[in-house]
Every structure is written in structure tokens, then in C-alpha cells.
Design a protein around this motif. Structure first.
Motif, PDB file in Angstrom:
ATOM      1  N   LYS A   1      46.447  34.976  42.297  1.00 42.75           N
ATOM      2  CA  LYS A   1      47.062  35.419  43.543  1.00 42.75           C
ATOM      3  C   LYS A   1      46.056  35.524  44.689  1.00 42.75           C
ATOM      4  CE  LYS A   1      50.799  38.022  41.333  1.00 42.75           C
ATOM      5  NZ  LYS A   1      51.453  39.366  41.212  1.00 42.75           N
ATOM      6  N   HIS A   2      44.759  35.499  44.371  1.00 50.04           N
ATOM      7  CA  HIS A   2      43.734  35.674  45.401  1.00 50.04           C
ATOM      8  C   HIS A   2      42.638  34.621  45.213  1.00 50.04           C
ATOM      9  CE1 HIS A   2      45.646  39.665  44.911  1.00 50.04           C
ATOM     10  NE2 HIS A   2      45.548  39.706  46.227  1.00 50.04           N
ATOM     11  N   PRO A   3      42.807  33.443  45.813  1.00 54.06           N
ATOM     12  CA  PRO A   3      41.802  32.383  45.696  1.00 54.06           C
ATOM     13  C   PRO A   3      40.442  32.839  46.205  1.00 54.06           C
ATOM     14  CG  PRO A   3      43.838  31.546  46.651  1.00 54.06           C
ATOM     15  CD  PRO A   3      43.968  33.040  46.610  1.00 54.06           C
ATOM     16  N   PHE A   4      39.395  32.293  45.603  1.00 53.49           N
ATOM     17  CA  PHE A   4      38.014  32.585  45.993  1.00 53.49           C
ATOM     18  C   PHE A   4      37.512  31.431  46.855  1.00 53.49           C
ATOM     19  CE2 PHE A   4      33.456  32.871  45.568  1.00 53.49           C
ATOM     20  CZ  PHE A   4      33.198  34.229  45.476  1.00 53.49           C
ATOM     21  N   ILE A   5      36.997  31.746  48.040  1.00 55.82           N
ATOM     22  CA  ILE A   5      36.583  30.711  48.990  1.00 55.82           C
ATOM     23  C   ILE A   5      35.126  30.922  49.390  1.00 55.82           C
ATOM     24  CG2 ILE A   5      36.988  29.660  51.247  1.00 55.82           C
ATOM     25  CD1 ILE A   5      39.891  30.521  51.027  1.00 55.82           C
ATOM     26  N   VAL A   6      34.306  29.885  49.210  1.00 54.90           N
ATOM     27  CA  VAL A   6      32.918  29.900  49.664  1.00 54.90           C
ATOM     28  C   VAL A   6      32.854  29.117  50.974  1.00 54.90           C
ATOM     29  CG1 VAL A   6      30.526  29.310  49.126  1.00 54.90           C
ATOM     30  CG2 VAL A   6      32.094  29.968  47.290  1.00 54.90           C
ATOM     31  N   GLN A   7      32.463  29.788  52.040  1.00 53.30           N
ATOM     32  CA  GLN A   7      32.353  29.147  53.347  1.00 53.30           C
ATOM     33  C   GLN A   7      30.893  28.804  53.618  1.00 53.30           C
ATOM     34  OE1 GLN A   7      34.062  32.006  56.066  1.00 53.30           O
ATOM     35  NE2 GLN A   7      36.146  31.364  55.633  1.00 53.30           N
TER      36      GLN A   7
ATOM     37  N   LEU B   1      40.103  29.236  41.969  1.00 52.89           N
ATOM     38  CA  LEU B   1      40.849  30.376  41.447  1.00 52.89           C
ATOM     39  C   LEU B   1      40.002  31.142  40.436  1.00 52.89           C
ATOM     40  CD1 LEU B   1      44.389  28.799  40.997  1.00 52.89           C
ATOM     41  CD2 LEU B   1      43.589  30.277  42.841  1.00 52.89           C
ATOM     42  N   GLY B   2      39.276  30.432  39.624  1.00 54.89           N
ATOM     43  CA  GLY B   2      38.394  31.045  38.645  1.00 54.89           C
ATOM     44  C   GLY B   2      37.672  29.959  37.886  1.00 54.89           C
ATOM     45  N   THR B   3      36.347  29.869  38.029  1.00 55.25           N
ATOM     46  CA  THR B   3      35.615  28.761  37.444  1.00 55.25           C
ATOM     47  C   THR B   3      34.116  28.975  37.610  1.00 55.25           C
ATOM     48  OG1 THR B   3      35.420  26.351  37.441  1.00 55.25           O
ATOM     49  CG2 THR B   3      35.633  27.419  39.569  1.00 55.25           C
ATOM     50  N   HIS B   4      33.324  28.021  37.087  1.00 51.09           N
ATOM     51  CA  HIS B   4      31.876  28.056  37.231  1.00 51.09           C
ATOM     52  C   HIS B   4      31.452  26.820  38.037  1.00 51.09           C
ATOM     53  CE1 HIS B   4      31.415  30.548  33.252  1.00 51.09           C
ATOM     54  NE2 HIS B   4      32.165  31.132  34.161  1.00 51.09           N
ATOM     55  N   PHE B   5      30.720  27.053  39.113  1.00 51.45           N
ATOM     56  CA  PHE B   5      30.313  25.930  39.959  1.00 51.45           C
ATOM     57  C   PHE B   5      29.058  26.295  40.745  1.00 51.45           C
ATOM     58  CE2 PHE B   5      32.982  28.673  42.400  1.00 51.45           C
ATOM     59  CZ  PHE B   5      32.500  28.636  43.703  1.00 51.45           C
TER      60      PHE B   5
ATOM     61  N   PHE C   1      37.466  43.254  48.744  1.00 51.09           N
ATOM     62  CA  PHE C   1      38.355  42.173  49.166  1.00 51.09           C
ATOM     63  C   PHE C   1      39.740  42.780  49.395  1.00 51.09           C
ATOM     64  CE2 PHE C   1      35.262  39.839  46.459  1.00 51.09           C
ATOM     65  CZ  PHE C   1      34.741  39.012  47.434  1.00 51.09           C
ATOM     66  N   LYS C   2      40.246  42.711  50.627  1.00 52.08           N
ATOM     67  CA  LYS C   2      41.544  43.327  50.909  1.00 52.08           C
ATOM     68  C   LYS C   2      42.573  42.336  51.456  1.00 52.08           C
ATOM     69  CE  LYS C   2      40.773  44.897  55.672  1.00 52.08           C
ATOM     70  NZ  LYS C   2      40.853  46.066  56.569  1.00 52.08           N
ATOM     71  N   THR C   3      42.202  41.057  51.582  1.00 52.92           N
ATOM     72  CA  THR C   3      43.142  40.050  52.053  1.00 52.92           C
ATOM     73  C   THR C   3      43.608  39.197  50.881  1.00 52.92           C
ATOM     74  OG1 THR C   3      41.374  38.454  52.539  1.00 52.92           O
ATOM     75  CG2 THR C   3      41.990  39.981  54.300  1.00 52.92           C
ATOM     76  N   ASP C   4      44.463  38.231  51.174  1.00 54.31           N
ATOM     77  CA  ASP C   4      44.968  37.347  50.116  1.00 54.31           C
ATOM     78  C   ASP C   4      43.865  36.474  49.541  1.00 54.31           C
ATOM     79  OD1 ASP C   4      47.487  38.369  50.403  1.00 54.31           O
ATOM     80  OD2 ASP C   4      48.161  36.815  51.793  1.00 54.31           O
ATOM     81  N   ASN C   5      42.812  36.199  50.334  1.00 54.57           N
ATOM     82  CA  ASN C   5      41.707  35.370  49.886  1.00 54.57           C
ATOM     83  C   ASN C   5      40.440  36.200  49.695  1.00 54.57           C
ATOM     84  OD1 ASN C   5      43.319  33.040  50.090  1.00 54.57           O
ATOM     85  ND2 ASN C   5      42.768  32.771  52.232  1.00 54.57           N
TER      86      ASN C   5
END
Length: 293
Positions: A133-139, A148-152, A111-115
Motif C-alpha cells: 500500500k506504500h511504495p518506496f521511492i528513491v529520488q 514495493l519491497g526488494t533488494h537493489f 513516513f506519513k504519506t502514501d509513498n
């Protein structure tokens, strides 16, 4: 003790001027060669220091250029797919992802971008490493899930009518592709996006862990419409299941099946309980309403 060049020059001048020995032992003529050697050694040290500083500057510049070059290079993508099995993969940031049957996850080697962005087709349970600083996004094909950090858990098979996002801990934001629909979930809540109606709804669950029972090979249906049961069984066993009677679509069922039960056994038990009839035709199962007696 270290001297500046000015201080050193003054000191040398004093030494040279100190030629008061009556026998000439410390005369200027005798002292100068020694002072000259000192000056040459001092000069060499200055050259070495300057050369070392220049080399360090060049090395730092080369490192900066190389780092920028690597950053601008496209990152190779990894794709993990499952068939009739589940699989757990670890992402570059330490996030753990468990994929359900017939699911595909695509993510970068780093991962090299902000997201931190990944793409999902199917169902997966995520345990995301925290990084504010680096949100996690599932597309997915219909919605994006941002954390940001969680279980789902995300259930997003492309051939399914709904995309379901279930939160177990922390907080997640769910939005459609145009971001016209947006929802923030709390633990034990599920966001359901209907692709046909293009509508996002929220539902409170008694126990969100039922939604990830598939990780242990279980099926837990708590007052679930038959259409949802057919979808889950279809995705899990890779078989097309069609319900011909529209009245059966919303027929709600509560049932629990332990790990190891095959599709034939599950359908047979549900049929014997009086809910419906089913038949096989090659790789397709057709569910029909039982005739009135």
C-alpha cells in the motif's frame, strides 16, 4: 436482570398497587418510600451512563482532532552523510540502507504519506520492507526508482555521467524525472541512465552481487570501461581522477581487488599491467595513455 424504563415503570406500578395486606404491612404508604429510593438510584445510574458516554465522545473527538493536527504538521527530515566510510542506517519503516563513501541520504522521521520517499546523492544498497500500500521511492537528481519491497543498488553521484540501478531480488521501476523514459527491471539486470544523452538502457549482468562488492570493501571489475573504474575509485576515495586520452575512456579492464587495498596500490597494479600511466597533482590524479614503444 436489566429492564427498560417502560418495563421498570410497569413493575413499580404493580408493586404500589399490591396493597392488599389486611394489617397494612405492605400498604402503599409504607411501600412508596422504598420504591422512591429505587427510582432515585435508577435515575442516578442513567445519569452516570449518559455522562460516561458524553465524556467518551468528547475524548474521541479530542483524539481525532489531535491526530489530524499531528498529520498536518510538517515532518522533520533526517540527513545522513558519509565520508571515507560506509554506513548502514535503518529507516522508520524498517528498511535497511547501506551508504557508500561520500554519499548522502535524506528521509523523514516518519513516513506519513502514501509513498515512502527518500533522496539519495551517491551510492546506496537498499533492503526495502514490503508494503504494497506504500511504495518506496528513491529520488535522485536524474531518475526515480520505485519499489514495493526488494533488494537493489542505486549509484547516483551528482558529478557522475550515469545513474545506475541494479536489481538483486524482486522488481523495481526506473524512470527519468519527466517519466518519458520508463523501465521495469528483473533480477540481475541494471538500468543505466545517461544524463548527457538523456537515455535509459538495460543491461543483463552475470552476477549482480558484483555491483555491491563495495559493501565489503572490494572492487570487482568485469570487462568494465576505464571511465567507470575511474569514477568508482574517485567516489570511493574522494579523489578527482581525470582521463586525458579519450581513447582510454572505453578501454575495458577486468580486475579484482580485495578489501583494504588503497588507491595508490590499485592504480599502480593497473599501470604495471600495461594499461596506462598516472600522475598526482595535489588532490587530482591524471591518467594518460602509455606512449607507443
Amino acid at each position: 436482570m436489566k429492564y427498560t424504563e417502560t418495563e421498570l415503570e410497569k413493575t413499580l406500578n404493580k408493586l404500589i398497587a399490591s396493597t392488599r395486606s389486611p394489617r397494612g404491612r405492605f400498604s402503599a404508604a409504607a411501600s412508596y418510600p422504598q420504591l422512591e429510593r429505587m427510582l432515585k438510584a435508577h435515575s442516578r445510574r442513567l445519569v452516570l451512563v449518559r455522562t460516561s458516554a458524553a465524556a467518551a465522545a468528547v475524548a474521541l473527538l479530542c483524539l481525532s482532532v489531535w491526530t489530524a493536527y499531528l498529520y498536518m504538521q510538517p515532518v522533520a527530515m533526517q540527513t545522513v552523510s558519509t565520508l571515507a566510510e560506509t554506513r548502514t542506517v535503518s529507516l522508520p519503516d524498517g528498511t535497511s540502507v547501506t551508504l557508500n563513501h561520500y554519499s548522502t541520504l535524506t528521509y523523514p522521521e516518519r513516513f506519513k504519506t502514501d509513498n515512502r520517499e527518500v533522496e539519495l546523492n551517491g551510492e546506496a544498497y537498499f533492503e526495502v520492507s514490503k508494503d504494497k500500500k506504500h511504495p518506496f521511492i528513491v529520488q535522485t537528481d536524474a531518475v526515480d526508482v520505485r519499489v514495493l519491497g526488494t533488494h537493489f543498488n542505486v549509484d547516483a553521484y551528482r558529478d557522475s555521467r550515469d545513474v545506475r540501478t541494479t536489481l538483486l531480488t524482486g522488481s523495481v521501476a526506473v524512470s527519468n524525472k519527466s517519466n518519458s523514459e520508463h523501465m521495469i527491471l528483473k533480477p540481475n539486470e541494471i538500468a543505466i541512465y545517461n544524463k548527457v544523452e538523456k537515455k535509459l538502457t538495460r543491461k543483463l549482468l552475470v552476477d549482480a552481487t558484483d555491483e555491491i562488492s563495495w559493501r565489503h570493501g572490494e572492487f570487482i571489475f568485469d570487462d568494465v570501461p576505464l571511465s567507470d573504474i575511474a569514477r568508482k575509485l574517485s567516489n570511493s576515495f574522494g579523489t578527482t581522477i581525470q582521463i586525458t586520452d579519450s581513447a582510454l575512456q572505453n578501454y575495458r579492464i577486468s580486475a579484482r581487488f580485495p578489501n583494504g587495498e588503497d588507491l595508490e596500490t590499485i592504480l599502480s597494479i593497473l599501470q604495471d599491467a600495461g594499461y596506462f600511466n598516472y600522475s598526482h597533482d595535489n588532490n587530482q590524479i591524471t591518467i594518460t595513455a602509455k606512449p607507443d614503444l
